[in-house]
Design a protein around this motif. Sequence first.
Motif, PDB file in Angstrom:
ATOM      1  N   UNK A  40     -21.453 -16.435 -24.971  1.00 49.25           N
ATOM      2  CA  UNK A  40     -21.218 -14.988 -24.942  1.00 49.25           C
ATOM      3  C   UNK A  40     -21.939 -14.331 -23.775  1.00 49.25           C
ATOM      4  N   UNK A  41     -23.006 -14.972 -23.292  1.00 47.87           N
ATOM      5  CA  UNK A  41     -23.777 -14.469 -22.153  1.00 47.87           C
ATOM      6  C   UNK A  41     -24.109 -15.643 -21.242  1.00 47.87           C
ATOM      7  N   UNK A  42     -23.829 -15.489 -19.953  1.00 47.26           N
ATOM      8  CA  UNK A  42     -24.191 -16.509 -18.970  1.00 47.26           C
ATOM      9  C   UNK A  42     -25.121 -15.864 -17.954  1.00 47.26           C
ATOM     10  N   UNK A  43     -26.285 -16.493 -17.758  1.00 52.80           N
ATOM     11  CA  UNK A  43     -27.349 -15.938 -16.923  1.00 52.80           C
ATOM     12  C   UNK A  43     -27.495 -16.763 -15.656  1.00 52.80           C
ATOM     13  N   UNK A  44     -27.665 -16.061 -14.530  1.00 51.63           N
ATOM     14  CA  UNK A  44     -27.800 -16.724 -13.240  1.00 51.63           C
ATOM     15  C   UNK A  44     -28.590 -15.835 -12.296  1.00 51.63           C
ATOM     16  N   UNK A  45     -29.094 -16.432 -11.205  1.00 54.49           N
ATOM     17  CA  UNK A  45     -29.596 -15.598 -10.116  1.00 54.49           C
ATOM     18  C   UNK A  45     -28.405 -14.920  -9.453  1.00 54.49           C
ATOM     19  N   UNK A  46     -28.654 -13.842  -8.720  1.00 58.97           N
ATOM     20  CA  UNK A  46     -27.574 -13.057  -8.145  1.00 58.97           C
ATOM     21  C   UNK A  46     -26.745 -13.790  -7.114  1.00 58.97           C
ATOM     22  N   UNK A  47     -27.361 -14.707  -6.374  1.00 54.16           N
ATOM     23  CA  UNK A  47     -26.620 -15.458  -5.358  1.00 54.16           C
ATOM     24  C   UNK A  47     -25.588 -16.364  -6.019  1.00 54.16           C
ATOM     25  N   UNK A  48     -26.035 -17.195  -6.948  1.00 52.76           N
ATOM     26  CA  UNK A  48     -25.124 -18.120  -7.629  1.00 52.76           C
ATOM     27  C   UNK A  48     -24.093 -17.370  -8.458  1.00 52.76           C
TER      28      UNK A  48
ATOM     29  N   UNK B 257     -26.924 -12.365 -13.238  1.00 54.63           N
ATOM     30  CA  UNK B 257     -26.765 -11.273 -12.304  1.00 54.63           C
ATOM     31  C   UNK B 257     -25.601 -11.600 -11.377  1.00 54.63           C
ATOM     32  N   UNK B 258     -24.858 -10.581 -10.950  1.00 48.39           N
ATOM     33  CA  UNK B 258     -23.678 -10.793 -10.118  1.00 48.39           C
ATOM     34  C   UNK B 258     -23.894 -10.373  -8.670  1.00 48.39           C
ATOM     35  N   UNK B 259     -25.147 -10.274  -8.248  1.00 50.92           N
ATOM     36  CA  UNK B 259     -25.384  -9.997  -6.839  1.00 50.92           C
ATOM     37  C   UNK B 259     -26.497  -9.031  -6.507  1.00 50.92           C
ATOM     38  N   UNK B 260     -27.138  -8.472  -7.507  1.00 53.30           N
ATOM     39  CA  UNK B 260     -28.215  -7.513  -7.225  1.00 53.30           C
ATOM     40  C   UNK B 260     -29.473  -8.197  -6.720  1.00 53.30           C
ATOM     41  N   UNK B 261     -29.686  -9.455  -7.121  1.00 52.71           N
ATOM     42  CA  UNK B 261     -30.913 -10.181  -6.755  1.00 52.71           C
ATOM     43  C   UNK B 261     -30.553 -11.594  -6.300  1.00 52.71           C
ATOM     44  N   UNK B 262     -30.633 -11.861  -5.012  1.00 52.55           N
ATOM     45  CA  UNK B 262     -30.222 -13.178  -4.513  1.00 52.55           C
ATOM     46  C   UNK B 262     -31.213 -14.277  -4.882  1.00 52.55           C
ATOM     47  N   UNK B 263     -32.485 -13.949  -5.029  1.00 57.20           N
ATOM     48  CA  UNK B 263     -33.487 -14.925  -5.436  1.00 57.20           C
ATOM     49  C   UNK B 263     -34.183 -14.432  -6.702  1.00 57.20           C
ATOM     50  N   UNK B 264     -34.335 -15.316  -7.673  1.00 54.98           N
ATOM     51  CA  UNK B 264     -34.923 -14.921  -8.954  1.00 54.98           C
ATOM     52  C   UNK B 264     -35.950 -15.958  -9.404  1.00 54.98           C
ATOM     53  N   UNK B 265     -37.039 -15.489 -10.006  1.00 55.93           N
ATOM     54  CA  UNK B 265     -38.022 -16.411 -10.569  1.00 55.93           C
ATOM     55  C   UNK B 265     -37.777 -16.550 -12.068  1.00 55.93           C
ATOM     56  N   UNK B 266     -38.664 -17.281 -12.715  1.00 58.52           N
ATOM     57  CA  UNK B 266     -38.501 -17.552 -14.147  1.00 58.52           C
ATOM     58  C   UNK B 266     -38.465 -16.273 -14.971  1.00 58.52           C
ATOM     59  N   UNK B 267     -39.393 -15.361 -14.712  1.00 62.60           N
ATOM     60  CA  UNK B 267     -39.437 -14.105 -15.468  1.00 62.60           C
ATOM     61  C   UNK B 267     -38.131 -13.326 -15.325  1.00 62.60           C
ATOM     62  N   UNK B 268     -37.587 -13.281 -14.108  1.00 66.09           N
ATOM     63  CA  UNK B 268     -36.332 -12.559 -13.895  1.00 66.09           C
ATOM     64  C   UNK B 268     -35.227 -13.132 -14.770  1.00 66.09           C
ATOM     65  N   UNK B 269     -35.099 -14.457 -14.790  1.00 66.27           N
ATOM     66  CA  UNK B 269     -34.029 -15.096 -15.563  1.00 66.27           C
ATOM     67  C   UNK B 269     -34.198 -14.843 -17.063  1.00 66.27           C
ATOM     68  N   UNK B 270     -35.435 -14.882 -17.537  1.00 65.67           N
ATOM     69  CA  UNK B 270     -35.695 -14.603 -18.956  1.00 65.67           C
ATOM     70  C   UNK B 270     -35.326 -13.160 -19.283  1.00 65.67           C
ATOM     71  N   UNK B 271     -35.732 -12.238 -18.418  1.00 63.03           N
ATOM     72  CA  UNK B 271     -35.409 -10.836 -18.646  1.00 63.03           C
ATOM     73  C   UNK B 271     -33.904 -10.590 -18.581  1.00 63.03           C
TER      74      UNK B 271
END
Length: 349
Positions: free
Chosen positions: A228-236, A146-160
């Motif tokens: 091809x895809x890089x996943x992160x919480x929105x803050x990072x 994510x590029x900023x929509x969610x500053x804090x993310x849990x495990x489920x968020x990152x998987x989704x």
Amino acid sequence: MNSRPHIAIDAMGGDEGVRVMMAGIAEARRRHDGLRFKLFGDEARIKAALDNHPNLRAASEILHCDGVVDGNEKPAVAIRKAKSTSMGLAIQAVKKGDAGAAVSAGNTGALMAMAKLALRTMPGIDRPALAALLPTLGANDVVMLDLGANTECDTRNLVQFAVMGAAYARVAMDLERPRVRLLNIGTEELKGTDEIREAAAILRGHADLAMSFDGFTEGDKLASGEADVIVSDGFSGNVALKTAEGTARFVTDLLRRAFTSSVRSKIGFLISKPAMHLLRHHLDPNVHNGAVFLGLNGVVVKSHGGANATGVANAVHVAARLVEENITERIASDIARINTFGKAEAVAQ
């Protein structure tokens, strides 16, 4: 696959105004003549801008509204005016089924808040994520979210996010099994927060998904082309994106200074001009314009506020492609598989 998609346009959003928005839409239609548009905004200004684009007039419907979301307006204030602003009405067109996607170059926070409230998240998705294509040294761009929509993310968020990003990569880059990695402070399995390590474990256990999960990546590898895809919480993710953009500007400005520092440098610039042009094109944000809010019941694309006509055209192209390739259905199918994790976790507890 949907044919002749209608795209709702917030004609009043962006730094460059209605003229550039219409020029970009016209350019998009020259590339894809099946597109049709619903243009929301000041009717007089839109009509004046359309005079320069006869190919666009017959494919467009103007829906007048007086309200505009200011660039500095707080999301809560913008939401209260949603039914009278060009941004809010463009999103409503998607909700009503009058358009397949909405495109706006306006206030990002307001667009996210309005879209989430009007369209709601898809079944099985806890939070939407902002995703964009970034340039790399590899054969393909990379989808980052994510590029900023969610500053804090849990495990489920990152998987989704991983599932949504992979679906986007399959559409945007025609990849059968995109290589997916989680952004982390190291590549070793024991590095990172509990949420990141747990998300990695879940993704490793789902070989049935249309992706290849390749573990972790670090910030210095964003543009390597190894994923091809890089996943992160929105803050990072937002910090990483802004750092990469700043580094690109630093490099180009440094080269510009170096090439103008002396006569010999200027001669060197003339010799290397073709290479410099290629570098400028590769780093031009307009080439990769069009961030997407994934996970909503509808397609919403954010164009950069300072995008030129080509940038706007690219954002419209992203929206059209996602509608044509049924991105929401693709995400829903994969999320249905991955959400067996939630049920298994509940039983274990």
